[in-house]
Each structure stands twice: as C-alpha cells, then as structure tokens.
Write a protein that holds these residues in place. Structure first.
Motif, PDB file in Angstrom:
ATOM      1  N   TYR A 183      -9.298  -5.448   1.606  1.00 52.23           N
ATOM      2  CA  TYR A 183      -9.460  -4.020   1.908  1.00 52.23           C
ATOM      3  C   TYR A 183     -10.258  -3.324   0.801  1.00 52.23           C
ATOM      4  N   ARG A 184      -9.969  -3.688  -0.447  1.00 51.43           N
ATOM      5  CA  ARG A 184     -10.668  -3.074  -1.572  1.00 51.43           C
ATOM      6  C   ARG A 184     -12.159  -3.414  -1.539  1.00 51.43           C
TER       7      ARG A 184
ATOM      8  N   TYR B  40       0.831  -1.206   0.000  1.00 45.47           N
ATOM      9  CA  TYR B  40       0.000   0.000   0.000  1.00 45.47           C
ATOM     10  C   TYR B  40       0.868   1.259   0.000  1.00 45.47           C
TER      11      TYR B  40
ATOM     12  N   ASN C  48      -3.855   1.444  -2.892  1.00 44.17           N
ATOM     13  CA  ASN C  48      -4.172   0.037  -3.128  1.00 44.17           C
ATOM     14  C   ASN C  48      -4.415  -0.260  -4.605  1.00 44.17           C
TER      15      ASN C  48
ATOM     16  N   TRP D 115     -13.726  -2.129   2.333  1.00 43.65           N
ATOM     17  CA  TRP D 115     -13.728  -0.719   2.699  1.00 43.65           C
ATOM     18  C   TRP D 115     -13.891   0.205   1.501  1.00 43.65           C
TER      19      TRP D 115
END
Length: 297
Positions: A257-258, A236, A242, A261
């Motif tokens: 995470y993508r 990151y 990202n 969030w």
C-alpha cells in the motif's frame, strides 16, 4: 434460433458447462486477469503518465531493510496467530460441545459477536483501550496494581501483543464455529465405545477428536495462513495510519500500500504483490502436502 438455444440448454453435455460458466467468468475477470496484469506491471515502472519496461529492477529493489521488516512482521504475526487460533478455538469448541457444559448458546454468541464487528471499528476501539494516556482503560487497570502508564502502541513488544490480541478477539469466534460443526459430525457411538473401553478424556481428544477434525483443521489452517499474510486493516486502524513507530506494525500488504498508493509506484507495488502471492501459495501448498500425507498414513 430460440429453439436451438433451448435445446442446447437442456443438453446433458452442455449443462455442466452452463453451470460452471458464472464461476469461470468471474474467475477469469476478477482473478486471473488481475494476476496477469500485476505480474506484467511488476516488470515495469508505472508512474503517472509513464510506463516503462525495466526488467527485474523492481524485484532487486525489494532487497531493502523496510521490506525485510515487513516480511518479518507478517511471518511473525501469521505464525503466532496460527499457534493461537487453531488450538484455542478447538479446545473451546470441545468444551462447549460437552454434555456437561451449561449455557452453550450464551458462550457461542459471546465468542461469535466480535466476528460481526467491523475491522475498522475494532481497530479504533483497541487503539482507545491501549492509548498511552492515564485515562485509557488498560492503563487504569494496571494502575490498580501500582504500575505506571504504559505507551502500549509505541513499544515493539507491547504493540505487537495488542495486534495479536485484536486478532484473537475478532477471529476466535468464527474458528470456534468451524470446529463445532466438525464435532457435531463425529458419531456419538465412537465416544460411547471409548467410554466402555475405559478411555479417559485426554485420550479421546487425542486419538478420536483431533484425527476426526483433520479436514476442518486443514480448512481453518488454510484460511488462517491467508488471513495472517494478508493482514493490513487491523494494523492500519490500530496505529491510525500506515506509519507505526519504527514500522513495528508494517506488513507485506502495508508495504504494498505504501509503495503503490502512498508513493505512487505501482510497478514496485506489483512486485510486492507477486512476492506475497508466491509466499501464500507456497505456505498453503506445504501444509496441504503435509495434511494429505498424514491422511494417507
């Protein structure tokens, strides 16, 4: 009432349970409960203001090219770092632990200092070192040899190489200390007996050092597998987000995470987390089984 509590605290039967109570509470609250919640969410569509049970739909959605790219990147990163961060620190520890080594304290400190550096800071520094501008340090170095500037972080091969280099720079010191602690627990008499028998340095390393370091190696291998599969912050920070070019730095955690969030799909993100948990447990179970089998042999 107070007297009964004191008697209970001094009881030999109750004492062990009192000692493990803080761990059990933290395990139940901060590990088991979140894991159960994530497994439950992986079968749901969790969107803002709406939760709906959708069965195996999230797991079926995992079968997409982006997910396979993330898995491929994480596995490649883990295997390469294992191939580097196990033997190299072990050899360096043997060299530093040698009687003939000069400046042991300096080398231990120099190799350990990167471990104290924040991952965020390290990622930013490496991003500047390997920037694509002519003034970046690495482009200046290769310019001395007549090479043209390289867009390090925009090419799949060089970008992944920088990511591996960052991992090596940051983690070789801590693994070195683990192996040093293991070496110092090996009785010196064993090496002295080997010297009397005419055993050379390579034979001592192969037949004495490596087998005696097996418990430490197993531990380092375990934490390295977890660290490799859970890597996210390094990628990151190296690509300032990202979204690396062609997802060359996308990992399983990055994809989680993508989805969870950035795309606000917690159900799909939970299914990625469950997959990561299963893969990590499987890897560690296999290596623990192999290690135990070797010890029994």
């Amino acid at each position: 009432m107070v007297k009964r509590i004191k008697q209970f605290g001094y009881s030999k039967k109750a004492a062990p349970y009192l000692f493990i109570l803080p761990f059990m509470l933290s395990f139940l609250i901060f590990f088991l409960y979140p894991v159960i919640s994530i497994v439950q969410m992986s079968f749901q569509s969790v969107l803002p203001g709406m939760v709906e049970y959708i069965g195996m739909e999230n797991y079926r959605n995992l079968l997409n090219p982006t997910f396979f790219k993330a898995v491929k990147n994480s596995l490649a990163y883990t295997l390469i770092t294992l191939a580097i961060l196990i033997p190299v620190p072990m050899i360096l520890a043997c060299m530093i632990n040698s009687r003939k080594m000069v400046g042991k304290t300096f080398f231990k400190s120099a190799l350990f200092v990167p471990t104290l550096t924040s991952v965020v800071v390290a990622g930013i520094i490496f991003r500047l070192l390997f920037a694509e501008s002519d003034g970046a340090l690495m482009n200046q170095i290769i310019g001395v040899f007549g090479k043209s500037p390289v867009k390090w972080l925009r090419n799949g091969t060089t970008g992944f190489m920088v990511l591996i280099f960052l991992a090596f720079w940051r983690w070789v010191g801590i693994n070195l200390l683990y192996f040093l602690s293991g070496l110092q627990s090996i009785p010196e008499e064993i090496y002295e007996s080997a010297d009397l028998d005419g055993v050379n340095t390579w034979q001592k390393f192969r037949y004495i050092t490596v087998p005696m370091l097996r418990p430490i190696t197993t531990y380092v291998l375990t934490i390295s597998i977890y660290g490799g599969l859970a890597m996210f912050t390094e990628s990151y920070m190296l690509w300032a987000g990202n979204s690396s070019p062609n997802d060359m730095g996308l990992t399983i955690v990055g994809y989680l995470y993508r989805a969870g969030w950035e795309q606000n799909n917690m159900g799909f993100g939970s299914s990625i987390g469950v997959f990561l948990l299963i893969v990590t447990l499987a890897f560690n179970a296999v290596q623990m089984y192999i290690s135990n089998k070797k010890e029994r042999a």
